[in-house]
Scaffold this motif. Structure first.
Motif, PDB file in Angstrom:
ATOM      1  N   ASP A   5      -0.004  -6.335 -10.875  1.00 40.79           N
ATOM      2  CA  ASP A   5       0.792  -7.194  -9.998  1.00 40.79           C
ATOM      3  C   ASP A   5       2.285  -7.002 -10.235  1.00 40.79           C
ATOM      4  O   ASP A   5       3.086  -6.990  -9.295  1.00 40.79           O
ATOM      5  CB  ASP A   5       0.415  -8.664 -10.202  1.00 40.79           C
TER       6      ASP A   5
ATOM      7  N   HIS B 249       3.360  -3.545  -8.852  1.00 43.76           N
ATOM      8  CA  HIS B 249       3.474  -3.607  -7.403  1.00 43.76           C
ATOM      9  C   HIS B 249       4.766  -4.297  -6.978  1.00 43.76           C
ATOM     10  O   HIS B 249       5.476  -3.821  -6.084  1.00 43.76           O
ATOM     11  CB  HIS B 249       2.260  -4.333  -6.815  1.00 43.76           C
TER      12      HIS B 249
ATOM     13  N   ARG C  82       7.647  -2.426  -4.885  1.00 42.30           N
ATOM     14  CA  ARG C  82       7.927  -2.954  -3.545  1.00 42.30           C
ATOM     15  C   ARG C  82       9.398  -3.298  -3.392  1.00 42.30           C
ATOM     16  O   ARG C  82      10.034  -2.942  -2.390  1.00 42.30           O
ATOM     17  CB  ARG C  82       7.070  -4.196  -3.307  1.00 42.30           C
TER      18      ARG C  82
ATOM     19  N   ILE D 163       0.555   5.174  -7.775  1.00 40.05           N
ATOM     20  CA  ILE D 163       0.281   3.857  -7.212  1.00 40.05           C
ATOM     21  C   ILE D 163      -1.215   3.591  -7.109  1.00 40.05           C
ATOM     22  O   ILE D 163      -2.015   4.514  -6.940  1.00 40.05           O
ATOM     23  CB  ILE D 163       0.925   3.690  -5.818  1.00 40.05           C
ATOM     24  N   ASP D 164      -1.575   2.337  -7.202  1.00 41.16           N
ATOM     25  CA  ASP D 164      -2.962   1.927  -7.012  1.00 41.16           C
ATOM     26  C   ASP D 164      -3.427   2.365  -5.623  1.00 41.16           C
ATOM     27  O   ASP D 164      -2.662   2.317  -4.658  1.00 41.16           O
ATOM     28  CB  ASP D 164      -3.073   0.406  -7.147  1.00 41.16           C
TER      29      ASP D 164
ATOM     30  N   TRP E 199      -2.636   0.289  -2.572  1.00 36.10           N
ATOM     31  CA  TRP E 199      -1.269   0.132  -2.065  1.00 36.10           C
ATOM     32  C   TRP E 199      -0.857   1.234  -1.095  1.00 36.10           C
ATOM     33  O   TRP E 199       0.195   1.144  -0.461  1.00 36.10           O
ATOM     34  CB  TRP E 199      -0.271   0.123  -3.227  1.00 36.10           C
TER      35      TRP E 199
ATOM     36  N   GLU F  23      -6.539  -9.809  -8.327  1.00 36.22           N
ATOM     37  CA  GLU F  23      -7.119  -8.670  -7.634  1.00 36.22           C
ATOM     38  C   GLU F  23      -8.519  -8.342  -8.143  1.00 36.22           C
ATOM     39  O   GLU F  23      -9.391  -7.902  -7.390  1.00 36.22           O
ATOM     40  CB  GLU F  23      -6.204  -7.443  -7.774  1.00 36.22           C
TER      41      GLU F  23
ATOM     42  N   SER G 251      -5.870   5.652  -8.827  1.00 31.63           N
ATOM     43  CA  SER G 251      -4.478   5.723  -8.379  1.00 31.63           C
ATOM     44  C   SER G 251      -4.229   7.005  -7.603  1.00 31.63           C
ATOM     45  O   SER G 251      -4.916   8.013  -7.786  1.00 31.63           O
ATOM     46  CB  SER G 251      -3.516   5.642  -9.581  1.00 31.63           C
TER      47      SER G 251
ATOM     48  N   GLU H  78      -2.113  -6.835   0.369  1.00 31.57           N
ATOM     49  CA  GLU H  78      -1.815  -7.743  -0.741  1.00 31.57           C
ATOM     50  C   GLU H  78      -2.023  -9.200  -0.323  1.00 31.57           C
ATOM     51  O   GLU H  78      -2.590  -9.993  -1.084  1.00 31.57           O
ATOM     52  CB  GLU H  78      -0.386  -7.541  -1.236  1.00 31.57           C
TER      53      GLU H  78
END
Length: 429
Positions: free
Chosen positions: A85, A88, A92, A107-108, A111, A205, A316, A392
């Motif tokens: 979290d 992210h 972002r 990145i996951d 995302w 998540e 990822s 999200e």
């Protein structure tokens, strides 16, 4: 006259210099790409890779090899906090501001659609690695609206860990269905004074993934093939009830409502759990010398309502910042990180599941990591999470609403009706 001309030219020169300074200052303040546009550098130059915390340190060594071979395109690694979290949120905020601080982003998979939908990452048109070399299911995680915006780097699919010594003593095979899981978790946990089964049911998540897996394993889904919301269905209700009824019956302990990945792994490794839903990294840690359950752990695919369950793809992807001034160097780095040698190191040094298909049948690796064939089957049967720039928000809604059902504050059918409305509201904004 002459002196006036010189003075006028000097004024004009000073004006040009001042204007240039103002433009450069404005560009810096607005987060314009460092080093100028890609055309000015041929798209090549040093890179910055950003990732969540590298717990094993393997990525430092992998990138050190790149730096020795390509000093003009040296890579700096920036590690953000371990919690997804937080990673992210920081990415972002950086990308939303238009910053070119990071060239390549680890990145996951969840995302990728969000970052692509917001124009933060660039389409990936070449990797130098054929699709046939990769696990087929992971390719779905890198596409958004028919175009690729990343390359798969690490994959993941949940597994069911169980106490093999206990089941062997009872002459039982590991469960393949929810009914078998519930029966064994109920009877054996009482007999051996252990908790029965746990996943990650804290509202974050992890709970979204656990609930999604349960819904999918009952034949349901969150959205249909055309993006329509399909939350409020009998199959989805059966999936949610698998969890709520397990908690009510006690074979899922109340403690699971506070579990994340590591806390549930620690409970299993301490001998407190008979069954655990978790990611592949648990096998390495629970089987290591000194672990209380070393030599006592078995692993199978997740059970489902009528047979093998359907998990959620984790892992990822590697993406390139749309504002990176060095996209050609970034593309070469992506190809390097997908090479067979690096992908082998992802597994052997990073303890993470690679995306190269051949590694899952390598005899030496299978001897060292006996869960690989099971993991390959689980990855093949798992599904990518909802592809939406608002994922999200959807995830937060799923976790919040379903946690109410798990704690008994809301009936499962009421929770699904509410969740159906909330997901529609989010996606139709």
């Amino acid at each position: 006259m002459r002196g006036g001309a010189v003075g006028g030219r000097a004024v004009r020169i000073c004006g040009v210099l001042l204007l240039t300074l103002l433009v450069l200052t404005a560009a810096t303040a607005s987060g314009a790409p460092r080093g100028g546009p890609a055309g000015a550098t041929g798209g090549r130059g040093p890179l910055t890779v950003v990732t969540g915390r590298d717990l094993t340190g393997y990525l430092h060594e992998v990138l050190a090899d790149w730096n020795r071979a390509r000093p003009a395109e040296r890579v700096e690694l920036v590690e953000l906090p371990e919690a997804a979290d937080e990673v992210h949120a920081q990415l972002r905020d950086s990308l939303r501001s238009g910053s070119a601080r990071y060239d390549v982003l680890n990145i996951d998979v969840a995302w990728t659609a969000e970052f692509a939908g917001n124009g933060w990452i660039a389409p990936v048109d070449r990797t130098g690695v054929p699709d046939s070399a990769l696990l087929p299911s992971v390719l779905d995680t890198v596409t958004y609206r028919g175009r690729r915006y990343a390359v798969p780097y690490v994959t993941n699919a949940a597994l069911l860990y169980y106490r093999k010594d206990v089941l062997d003593r009872e002459g039982l095979e590991p469960p393949r269905t929810w009914d078998e899981l519930a029966r064994q978790a109920s009877t054996l946990s009482r007999k051996y004074r252990m908790h029965g089964y746990a996943g990650q049911l804290l509202p974050y998540e992890g709970l979204t993934v656990n609930v999604t897996e349960a819904i999918q394993s009952a034949g349901g889904s969150l959205t249909g093939p055309d993006g329509e919301v399909t939350v409020d269905t009998p199959a989805a209700l059966a999936g949610l009830r698998f969890l709520t009824e397990g908690l009510r019956a006690g074979w899922i302990p109340e403690a699971a409502l506070g579990y994340k990945e590591e806390s549930s792994r620690q409970a299993f490794q301490a001998g407190e759990l008979l069954f655990l839903r978790n990611w592949p990294y648990v096998h390495t840690l629970s089987s290591a010398p000194g672990s209380p359950v070393a030599g006592k752990v078995g692993v199978v695919p997740l059970p489902g309502r009528h047979g093998t369950g359907q998990g959620v793809l984790g892992g990822s992807n590697l993406a390139v910042n749309a504002r990176s001034p060095h996209p050609r160097s970034a593309a070469d780095l992506l190809a390097y990180l997908l090479s067979e040698d690096v992908q082998r190191r992802v597994l052997t040094e990073g303890a993470l599941p690679p995306v190269r298909a051949s590694l899952y049948t390598d005899p030496a690796l299978v001897r060292r990591y006996p869960y690989l064939p099971v993991l390959a089957r689980s990855v093949a049967s798992s599904r990518v999470r909802m592809k939406s720039a608002r994922y999200e928000q959807v995830s937060l809604a799923i976790a919040a609403v379903t946690h109410g059902a798990l704690t008994g504050r809301v009936a499962p059918e009421d929770a699904l009706r509410r969740l159906d409305r909330e997901v529609r509201d989010i996606l139709l904004k």
